[in-house]
Design a protein around this motif. Structure first.
Motif, mmCIF file in Angstrom:
data_model
loop_
_atom_site.group_PDB
_atom_site.id
_atom_site.type_symbol
_atom_site.label_atom_id
_atom_site.label_comp_id
_atom_site.label_asym_id
_atom_site.label_seq_id
_atom_site.Cartn_x
_atom_site.Cartn_y
_atom_site.Cartn_z
ATOM 1 N N ILE A 88 0.850 -1.186 0.000
ATOM 2 C CA ILE A 88 0.000 0.000 0.000
ATOM 3 C C ILE A 88 0.888 1.239 0.000
ATOM 4 N N SER A 89 0.275 2.398 -0.168
ATOM 5 C CA SER A 89 0.963 3.673 -0.039
ATOM 6 C C SER A 89 0.302 4.450 1.091
ATOM 7 N N VAL A 90 1.012 4.629 2.198
ATOM 8 C CA VAL A 90 0.452 5.322 3.363
ATOM 9 C C VAL A 90 0.478 6.824 3.118
ATOM 10 N N GLU A 91 -0.677 7.446 3.235
ATOM 11 C CA GLU A 91 -0.782 8.887 3.004
ATOM 12 C C GLU A 91 -1.231 9.654 4.245
ATOM 13 N N VAL A 92 -2.007 8.997 5.124
ATOM 14 C CA VAL A 92 -2.552 9.660 6.313
ATOM 15 C C VAL A 92 -2.240 8.811 7.545
ATOM 16 N N VAL A 93 -1.803 9.458 8.617
ATOM 17 C CA VAL A 93 -1.425 8.756 9.838
ATOM 18 C C VAL A 93 -2.048 9.453 11.044
ATOM 19 N N ASN A 94 -2.644 8.665 11.941
ATOM 20 C CA ASN A 94 -3.114 9.177 13.227
ATOM 21 C C ASN A 94 -1.939 9.219 14.205
ATOM 22 N N THR A 95 -2.001 10.111 15.161
ATOM 23 C CA THR A 95 -0.975 10.134 16.202
ATOM 24 C C THR A 95 -1.557 10.710 17.483
#
Length: 290
Positions: A88-95
Motif C-alpha cells: 500500500i501507499s500510506v498517506e494519512v497517519v493518526n498520532t
C-alpha cells in the motif's frame, strides 16, 4: 475488554513481522511516539491489527522530542515496512501526544516523514475512546511520562501529565544493582524481571500515589492501566494495594494498547466488537516493559 485483548495479542504476535499480508479494503495507520519506543500500527475497519512495527528508541524526553532526526528517520522506516508488507501507499497517519503538552511534538515528526495528519488526541483520551469508558480514569504509564484522563458520561473532563514513568524504575534498578542505565533497562525487560519487584515497588507505589491525588476529587471507581511500563509483572497488584477502593483494570499486552487506540481513532466502537476470521487463542508472553 475481551475483544480488545484479542487484538492486543494479535499485535504482539505480528510485531516486526515483515512477511507480506494482503490488505483487502480500508485500513488506518497510527504512530505512537513514546519516550522509550516508537510503534506504528495498522488496523482494518474492525480494529484488527494487520501490521505492527516497534523500535526501542529514546527520541522523546518529558514530552519533548530530543532527537528529531532519528525520530523522523525511524517513523519513515516503519512506514516503509508497512507499505512493503501490505503493498500500500500510506498517506494519512493518526498520532497522539501526552496530555498537557503540545501536539506538535508528534505531528511535526509525522509530517516530516512525508505523510498527512489524520486524528490527533492525547494518549489516555485515545485509550478511553477505544475502551468505550463511560466513567473512570485511564492511566498511561510510558517510559518518561504518566498521563491520566478522567472520564464521566463518556466525556473527558480532566487530563493530567506527570514527568515520571518506566525510566525512573530503570534508574532505581541501576542504583540498586550498581549497573549502567542500559543494563538496568535490559534487566527490567528480561523474563526474570519479577525478581526486581522489591526494588521497584516504591517507585510503582509513587505512581499510584500520584494517580490517587489526580482522582481524589472525582467520583470514579475504575482505573484502566496502559503503557509499556504496565507490562511489569504485578504492577496492577501494587496499584490495587495503594488504591484499595478502586477497581484496577489491566489489559493484556498493555505495551500495544495506546498504539492500537491511536490507530483505531475515529473507528466505530461497535465494529471492534465483531470477531475476525484469523483470531487466534494461542498464548504468548509479553515482549517488553517501557
Amino acid at each position: 475488554m475481551e475483544a480488545i485483548n484479542r487484538r492486543l495479542m494479535r499485535a504482539h504476535t505480528i510485531v516486526n513481522d515483515c512477511s507480506p499480508f494482503h490488505c483487502d479494503g480500508d485500513y488506518t495507520v497510527g504512530v505512537d511516539l513514546g519516550t522509550a519506543d516508537i510503534v506504528t500500527m495498522v488496523v482494518d475497519p474492525s480494529g484488527w491489527p494487520i501490521a505492527c512495527f516497534l523500535d526501542w528508541a529514546s527520541v522523546v524526553k518529558d514530552g519533548v522530542v530530543v532527537d528529531y532526526y532519528n525520530a523522523c528517520k525511524l517513523v519513515r522506516q516503519q512506514l516503509d515496512k508497512v507499505e512493503k508488507k501490505l503493498n500500500i501507499s500510506v498517506e494519512v497517519v493518526n498520532t497522539s501526544f501526552p496530555p498537557g503538552t503540545d501536539a506538535r511534538i508528534s505531528t511535526n515528526v509525522i509530517e516530516s516523514a512525508g505523510v498527512m495528519i489524520g486524528e490527533v488526541r492525547d494518549e489516555p483520551s485515545s485509550v478511553a475512546e477505544l475502551l468505550n469508558v463511560s466513567a473512570g480514569a485511564v492511566v498511561d504509564i510510558g517510559g518518561g511520562t504518566t498521563g491520566t484522563a478522567i472520564i464521566k458520561n463518556h466525556t473527558i473532563t480532566h487530563s493530567f501529565d506527570e514527568p515520571t514513568g518506566g525510566t525512573h524504575m530503570s534508574l532505581t534498578i541501576a542504583g540498586n544493582r550498581h549497573v549502567s542505565f542500559d543494563e538496568a533497562e535490559r534487566l527490567k525487560k528480561s523474563s526474570k524481571n519479577a525478581q526486581l519487584m522489591p526494588i521497584v515497588k516504591p517507585v510503582i507505589e509513587k505512581f499510584a500515589d500520584i494517580i490517587t491525588q489526580h482522582v481524589s476529587d472525582h467520583d470514579i471507581d475504575e482505573i484502566y492501566l496502559t503503557g509499556g511500563t504496565c507490562c511489569f509483572p504485578e504492577i496492577d497488584r501494587v496499584f490495587a494495594e495503594v488504591m484499595d477502593d478502586k477497581n484496577i483494570i489491566l489489559p493484556d499486552f498493555p505495551l500495544y494498547l495506546t498504539p492500537l487506540a491511536i490507530a483505531c481513532s475515529g473507528l466505530s466502537h461497535t465494529s471492534m466488537l465483531q470477531p475476525y476470521a484469523d483470531e487466534t487463542s494461542s498464548n504468548v508472553g509479553v515482549n517488553g516493559v517501557a
